[in-house]
Enzyme design. Structure first.
Site, mmCIF file in Angstrom:
data_model
loop_
_atom_site.group_PDB
_atom_site.id
_atom_site.type_symbol
_atom_site.label_atom_id
_atom_site.label_comp_id
_atom_site.label_asym_id
_atom_site.label_seq_id
_atom_site.Cartn_x
_atom_site.Cartn_y
_atom_site.Cartn_z
ATOM 1 N N LYS A 14 -4.206 5.851 -1.900
ATOM 2 C CA LYS A 14 -2.761 5.841 -2.207
ATOM 3 C C LYS A 14 -2.486 5.304 -3.602
ATOM 4 O O LYS A 14 -1.820 5.942 -4.403
ATOM 5 C CB LYS A 14 -1.976 4.916 -1.251
ATOM 6 N N ARG A 89 5.830 1.200 6.207
ATOM 7 C CA ARG A 89 4.620 1.110 7.043
ATOM 8 C C ARG A 89 4.972 0.880 8.505
ATOM 9 O O ARG A 89 4.073 0.884 9.350
ATOM 10 C CB ARG A 89 3.777 -0.095 6.586
ATOM 11 N N ARG A 128 -15.063 -1.483 -2.997
ATOM 12 C CA ARG A 128 -14.078 -2.151 -3.847
ATOM 13 C C ARG A 128 -14.255 -3.665 -3.792
ATOM 14 O O ARG A 128 -14.061 -4.356 -4.790
ATOM 15 C CB ARG A 128 -12.660 -1.758 -3.410
ATOM 16 N N ARG A 134 -11.223 -8.477 -3.738
ATOM 17 C CA ARG A 134 -9.906 -8.639 -3.111
ATOM 18 C C ARG A 134 -10.046 -9.375 -1.788
ATOM 19 O O ARG A 134 -10.937 -9.073 -0.992
ATOM 20 C CB ARG A 134 -9.268 -7.252 -2.901
ATOM 21 N N ARG A 145 -6.810 -3.892 9.506
ATOM 22 C CA ARG A 145 -5.806 -3.113 8.755
ATOM 23 C C ARG A 145 -5.793 -1.663 9.229
ATOM 24 O O ARG A 145 -4.734 -1.042 9.330
ATOM 25 C CB ARG A 145 -6.099 -3.191 7.246
HETATM 26 P P1 B4P Z 1 -6.303 2.809 -2.081
HETATM 27 O O1 B4P Z 1 -6.034 3.488 -0.792
HETATM 28 O O2 B4P Z 1 -5.643 3.359 -3.296
HETATM 29 O O3 B4P Z 1 -6.002 1.305 -1.796
HETATM 30 P P2 B4P Z 1 -4.641 0.562 -1.832
HETATM 31 O O4 B4P Z 1 -3.567 1.379 -2.468
HETATM 32 O O5 B4P Z 1 -4.961 -0.732 -2.436
HETATM 33 O O6 B4P Z 1 -4.207 0.497 -0.326
HETATM 34 P P3 B4P Z 1 -4.283 -0.666 0.735
HETATM 35 O O7 B4P Z 1 -3.662 -0.109 1.979
HETATM 36 O O8 B4P Z 1 -5.673 -1.174 0.812
HETATM 37 O O9 B4P Z 1 -3.441 -1.852 0.171
HETATM 38 P P4 B4P Z 1 -1.936 -2.109 -0.234
HETATM 39 O O10 B4P Z 1 -2.020 -2.582 -1.629
HETATM 40 O O11 B4P Z 1 -1.012 -0.947 0.010
HETATM 41 O O12 B4P Z 1 -7.836 2.867 -2.534
HETATM 42 C C1 B4P Z 1 -8.844 2.044 -2.059
HETATM 43 C C2 B4P Z 1 -10.199 2.240 -2.728
HETATM 44 O O13 B4P Z 1 -10.696 3.548 -2.551
HETATM 45 C C3 B4P Z 1 -10.208 1.999 -4.229
HETATM 46 O O14 B4P Z 1 -11.269 1.146 -4.512
HETATM 47 C C4 B4P Z 1 -10.436 3.336 -4.875
HETATM 48 O O15 B4P Z 1 -11.211 3.285 -6.026
HETATM 49 C C5 B4P Z 1 -11.192 4.067 -3.788
HETATM 50 N N1 B4P Z 1 -10.898 5.498 -3.816
HETATM 51 C C6 B4P Z 1 -9.664 6.047 -3.961
HETATM 52 N N2 B4P Z 1 -9.759 7.392 -3.933
HETATM 53 C C7 B4P Z 1 -11.091 7.692 -3.754
HETATM 54 C C8 B4P Z 1 -11.836 8.920 -3.633
HETATM 55 N N3 B4P Z 1 -11.243 10.128 -3.672
HETATM 56 N N4 B4P Z 1 -13.177 8.827 -3.430
HETATM 57 C C9 B4P Z 1 -13.790 7.641 -3.389
HETATM 58 N N5 B4P Z 1 -13.145 6.437 -3.514
HETATM 59 C C10 B4P Z 1 -11.817 6.474 -3.691
HETATM 60 O O16 B4P Z 1 -1.500 -3.288 0.758
HETATM 61 C C11 B4P Z 1 -2.191 -4.523 0.806
HETATM 62 C C12 B4P Z 1 -1.530 -5.468 1.817
HETATM 63 O O17 B4P Z 1 -0.167 -5.781 1.391
HETATM 64 C C13 B4P Z 1 -1.366 -4.937 3.242
HETATM 65 O O18 B4P Z 1 -2.533 -5.105 4.026
HETATM 66 C C14 B4P Z 1 -0.173 -5.827 3.738
HETATM 67 O O19 B4P Z 1 -0.612 -7.112 4.083
HETATM 68 C C15 B4P Z 1 0.722 -5.934 2.513
HETATM 69 N N6 B4P Z 1 1.737 -4.864 2.483
HETATM 70 C C16 B4P Z 1 1.816 -3.865 1.548
HETATM 71 N N7 B4P Z 1 2.869 -3.057 1.828
HETATM 72 C C17 B4P Z 1 3.451 -3.547 2.962
HETATM 73 C C18 B4P Z 1 4.557 -3.122 3.750
HETATM 74 N N8 B4P Z 1 5.280 -2.036 3.447
HETATM 75 N N9 B4P Z 1 4.893 -3.853 4.841
HETATM 76 C C19 B4P Z 1 4.196 -4.945 5.164
HETATM 77 N N10 B4P Z 1 3.129 -5.402 4.471
HETATM 78 C C20 B4P Z 1 2.749 -4.703 3.375
#
Ligand code: B4P
Length: 192
Positions: A14, A89, A128, A134, A145
């Site tokens: 994402k 979410r 990652r 992280r 998660r």
């Molecule tokens: P991403 O999927 O991009 O990870 P993210 O955006 O950080 O999502 P995540 O759900 O983990 O965390 P968020 O910040 O939203 O990519 C992950 C990895 O995959 C990266 O290392 C990338 O390089 C790799 N990758 C990507 N594409 C690839 C491909 N095609 N091939 C190989 N590798 C690839 O949320 C973090 C925390 O914040 C949540 O757990 C929660 O506690 C809180 N939070 C955020 N939003 C919230 C909400 N709306 N409500 C409540 N809590 C919330």
């Protein structure tokens, strides 16, 4: 003007894809995860409250997250379009976003769901963890998660599917390949 959501399990790409879409289309990408992490780093009151939830892989409570998004969407750079990454979410967050958009007589153009299977997601996030350290990227927390995604965020996806604005994008493949799919999905949805 485009208003979009990108939804997907942790590790689906994402954040990675949201940044690329933002650059290509010139719309601001707003990641609730990034906002929380910046606040944790800055040790703000919001960050101190959010930290315990994030570290445990839990959602930050809706009341806190909803207020933060409501305030963020009022800023000038979001008035003419946005890509929300990681919000909503929960179904309560869907209701809140509906309310925010209705008050501004706005609507969503497209909701993208990035898909990938759980084993691939765990593999990516453990990768990652080695690079960024992280606090929520360890296997127990990652599995939690993922469970939360299946229990609480899949019903969110179902709500948007019922409305006919959901487009699924396969998140497996290299990053450029997934970006091509995402851009194709956005143009198909916004020119329809
Ligand atoms: P991403 O999927 O991009 O990870 P993210 O955006 O950080 O999502 P995540 O759900 O983990 O965390 P968020 O910040 O939203 O990519 C992950 C990895 O995959 C990266 O290392 C990338 O390089 C790799 N990758 C990507 N594409 C690839 C491909 N095609 N091939 C190989 N590798 C690839 O949320 C973090 C925390 O914040 C949540 O757990 C929660 O506690 C809180 N939070 C955020 N939003 C919230 C909400 N709306 N409500 C409540 N809590 C919330």
């Amino acid at each position: 003007m485009t208003r979009m959501l990108i939804i997907g399990p942790p590790g689906s790409g994402k954040g990675t894809q949201a940044e690329r879409v933002s650059t290509r289309l010139g719309v601001v990408a707003i990641s609730t995860g990034d906002i929380f992490r910046a606040n944790v780093k800055g040790e703000t009151p919001l960050g101190l409250e959010a930290k315990q939830y994030i570290d445990n892989g839990d959602f930050v409570p809706d009341s806190v997250t909803n207020k933060m998004v409501r305030d963020r969407l009022k800023q000038d750079d979001a008035l003419h379009g946005f890509l929300l990454d990681g919000y909503p979410r929960t179904t309560a967050q869907v209701d809140e976003l509906d309310d925010i958009l209705a008050a501004g007589e706005q609507q969503l153009d497209v909701v993208l769901q990035l898909t990938a299977d759980d084993d691939e997601l765990v593999r990516r996030l453990l990768g990652r963890a080695k690079e960024t350290g992280r606090s929520d990227d360890n296997e127990t927390v990652i599995r939690h998660r993922l469970d939360l995604y299946h229990d609480q965020t899949e019903p969110v996806v179902a709500r948007y599917a019922e409305r006919g604005i959901l487009t699924q994008v396969d998140g497996i493949g290299d990053v450029d390949e997934v970006t091509d799919r995402v851009m194709t999905a956005i143009s198909a949805a916004t020119s329809a």
